[in-house]
Enzyme design. Sequence first.
Site: not given
Ligand code: YRO
Length: 310
Positions: A45, A69, A72, A129
């Site tokens: 992750k 989704n 976060g 990010c």
């Molecule tokens: O919400 C997430 O942890 C998330 N979900 C995704 O589909 N892609 C991602 O890269 C991430 C982590 C990065 C961020 C969207 C929370 C900045």
Amino acid sequence: MSKLSTTFLGHTFANPLMNASGVYCMDATDLGALHTSDSGSYITKSCTLEARAGNPEPRYRATPLGSINSMGLPNKGYGYYLDLARAHDYSHKPLFMSVAGLSLADNLVMMRTIRDANLPAIVELNLSCPNVPGKPQIAYDFAAMDAMLAAVTKEYTRPIGVKMPPYFDIAHFDEAAAILNRYPTVAFITCINSIGNALVIDTESESVVIKPKDGFGGIGGDYVLPTALANVNAFYRRCPEKRVIGCGGVKTGEHVFQHLLAGASLVQVGTALQEEGPGIFARLNAELIALLDRKGYKNIDEVRGRLKTL
Ligand code: YRO
């Protein structure tokens, strides 16, 4: 060597399949299931300096056509994944680490520590990010993306990869690829992250289906396969010195084959892995072998980038 085996950045992979970062990879239990699955490799992750609980639930929902989704960035902190990477059996399968610092400074701290650990783990830097509030994510802010890559590749001189969000305009493919091509140690490009800030509505309840961000979130699954294939092929054509990892909409061996045709060297599975579980890798490998046999391909390297145009 089996029909599906391939090499990538000097590592040997039994097959091109792995999880998409974020799916089945939060903790040692999840990652253990990927370790024992029939995936060719797997990725952790996206991590931050400190552990994060992520957004309130529900924060992921599957739909008939895919998923939405807004997790976060829940994760155990980069030290946790680095410890797992130290303990990893690299002779069993290669391991990737996804890094997604909340700032350039955080990314530099993590990348220096990972560098100094001197492990065979392969870093995929998540360019979705956050940036300065009010500005788009790093990969949609080309000046910030260039500055991020300049700083990270200066500190971390081994090969790395970047996880890209989808682009939807040829001028953006051109500009993003030109920036990536300035950094020779950016050895691979993973296309695509989820299509951001979509909204799924449930008609009966007249409601959004996830709690964070008033229901807005990234979508994956069937919704995104053609966008993913376009992004894989766009970067494959523009970045001949780099490798591409395909991610987006993979649910069958045929979808894996399409990503390979578009130019992918490895193929990640997100929503379909979340919904079906790690047993999906055995099915996808079997379906891919059957398709290669029917078409007379001896290995997957023969397929890569062989997409025909009209
Ligand atoms: O919400 C997430 O942890 C998330 N979900 C995704 O589909 N892609 C991602 O890269 C991430 C982590 C990065 C961020 C969207 C929370 C900045």
